[in-house]
Design a protein around this motif. Structure first.
Motif, short mmCIF file in Angstrom:
data_model
loop_
_atom_site.label_atom_id
_atom_site.label_comp_id
_atom_site.label_asym_id
_atom_site.label_seq_id
_atom_site.Cartn_x
_atom_site.Cartn_y
_atom_site.Cartn_z
N TYR A 207 0.86 -1.18 0.00
CA TYR A 207 0.00 0.00 0.00
C TYR A 207 0.89 1.23 0.00
O TYR A 207 2.04 1.16 0.43
N SER A 208 0.35 2.34 -0.49
CA SER A 208 1.21 3.52 -0.63
C SER A 208 0.77 4.67 0.26
O SER A 208 1.52 5.65 0.39
N ASN A 209 -0.39 4.56 0.90
CA ASN A 209 -0.86 5.64 1.77
C ASN A 209 -0.34 5.41 3.18
O ASN A 209 -0.85 4.58 3.92
N SER A 210 0.67 6.15 3.56
CA SER A 210 1.28 5.94 4.87
C SER A 210 0.35 6.33 6.01
O SER A 210 0.58 5.98 7.17
N ALA A 211 -0.73 7.03 5.69
CA ALA A 211 -1.68 7.44 6.72
C ALA A 211 -2.76 6.38 6.96
O ALA A 211 -3.59 6.53 7.87
N SER A 212 -2.77 5.32 6.18
CA SER A 212 -3.76 4.27 6.37
C SER A 212 -3.60 3.65 7.75
O SER A 212 -2.48 3.38 8.19
N ASP A 213 -4.73 3.42 8.41
CA ASP A 213 -4.64 2.94 9.78
C ASP A 213 -5.48 1.70 10.05
O ASP A 213 -5.55 1.22 11.19
N ARG B 3 -7.96 1.53 4.80
CA ARG B 3 -8.77 2.72 5.06
C ARG B 3 -7.94 3.69 5.88
O ARG B 3 -7.16 3.30 6.74
N HIS B 4 -8.16 4.96 5.58
CA HIS B 4 -7.54 6.02 6.36
C HIS B 4 -8.64 6.83 7.01
O HIS B 4 -9.40 7.50 6.31
N GLY B 5 -8.75 6.73 8.32
CA GLY B 5 -9.75 7.50 9.04
C GLY B 5 -11.14 7.16 8.56
O GLY B 5 -11.53 6.01 8.47
N ASN B 6 -11.91 8.20 8.22
CA ASN B 6 -13.27 8.00 7.75
C ASN B 6 -13.38 7.93 6.24
O ASN B 6 -14.46 8.02 5.68
N ASN B 7 -12.26 7.78 5.58
CA ASN B 7 -12.29 7.65 4.12
C ASN B 7 -12.78 6.26 3.72
O ASN B 7 -12.90 5.35 4.54
N ASP B 8 -13.07 6.13 2.43
CA ASP B 8 -13.59 4.88 1.93
C ASP B 8 -12.60 3.73 2.08
O ASP B 8 -11.40 3.93 2.07
#
Lengths: 112, 111
Positions: free
Chosen positions: B25-31, B93-98
Motif C-alpha cells: 500500500y502507498s498511503n502511509s496514513a492508512s490505519d 482505510r484512512h480514518g473516515n475515508n472509503d
C-alpha cells in the motif's frame, strides 16, 4: 438469515433503459455502500452512505444514484444504461465508518 | 495517486502447504487493513483485520502481518485446504475515508 441481501442476482437489459438494484441489511448497521467490480475483479467504491452523509466517488456518473428509504436499505438506481455499466455490483454495510464491511452476494448486470 | 496493490496476481499451492499472499500500500496514513476472501459467484467475505497500532494478528489458520516501515501487508494461511481456493483482497482505510481494495490474488489449491 442473509445479513446483506441484494436483488436481483442477475440483470440483463438493453442500452438506454433505467434499472434499480435493491439492497437490504438486517445487521442494524448505520452505514451502507455500493461497490462496482469489473471483469478483472477490481472493486471500486461508488457510494458510502449513512443517515447523515452521502459520499459519492467523483468518478461515478450522475446516471447512478443511491436511494435510502430507511436505515436498512440502500437501493441503486441507474438511468440510461450504457454498455460500460456491465459489471457486478455489490452492496455492503458496516457499523460505523471505521469497521469491517459485510457484503451482499452481488448483482451481475449485463447491458446489451 | 494513492493505491493499494498486490505483488502476486496468482498463487498456486499444494494442499497442506502454507500460503502467503502479499499486498503493498502507498498511503502511509492508512490505519486500518482488512483481508477479504471472494469465492466464485459470491461477495467478499471478511477474513481478518488489523489496525496500524499492531504488527501481527492471528485468527484460525490465518495470520496477518503489517510492516508499516515498508507499507506491506501479508496474509498467511496455514495448512491450506481446497476450500481456501478463492480470490483474496487486501483493503485499507484512512480514518473516515472509503475502504479501498487492492487488485486481488487468485489462490489455487492443488489436491
Amino acid at each position: 438469515d442473509t445479513a446483506v441481501s441484494q436483488t436481483p442476482k442477475y440483470l440483463v437489459t438493453q442500452m438506454g433503459n433505467d434499472k434499480s438494484i435493491k439492497c437490504e441489511q438486517n445487521l442494524g448497521h448505520d452505514t451502507m455502500y455500493w461497490y462496482k467490480q469489473d471483469s478483472k475483479k477490481f472493486l471500486k467504491i461508488m457510494f458510502s452512505y449513512n443517515n447523515k452523509e452521502l459520499i459519492i466517488n467523483e468518478t461515478v456518473p450522475n446516471r447512478f444514484s443511491p436511494k435510502s428509504p430507511d436505515k436498512a436499505h440502500l437501493n441503486l438506481h441507474i438511468n440510461s444504461l450504457e454498455l460500460g455499466d456491465s459489471a457486478v455490483y455489490f452492496c455492503a454495510s458496516s457499523q460505523g465508518w471505521d469497521e469491517k464491511l459485510f457484503f451482499g452476494s452481488g448483482t451481475q448486470l449485463s447491458v446489451l | 495517486g494513492e493505491s493499494v496493490g498486490l505483488h502476486l496476481p496468482t498463487l498456486s499451492v499444494q494442499e497442506g502447504d502454507n500460503s502467503i499472499i502479499n499486498c503493498a500500500y502507498s498511503n502511509s496514513a492508512s490505519d486500518y487493513f482488512i483481508w477479504y476472501k471472494q469465492e466464485s459467484g459470491k461477495g467478499p467475505q471478511f477474513i481478518i483485520d488489523i489496525r496500524s497500532n499492531m504488527d501481527k494478528r492471528q485468527g484460525q489458520r490465518v495470520t496477518v502481518l503489517l510492516n508499516k516501515t515498508v507499507k506491506h501487508l501479508s496474509l498467511q494461511i496455514a495448512a491450506t485446504q481446497p476450500g481456501d481456493s478463492a480470490v483474496y483482497f487486501c483493503a485499507e482505510r484512512h480514518g473516515n475515508n472509503d475502504m479501498r481494495f487492492g487488485a486481488g490474488t487468485r489462490l489455487t489449491v492443488k489436491p
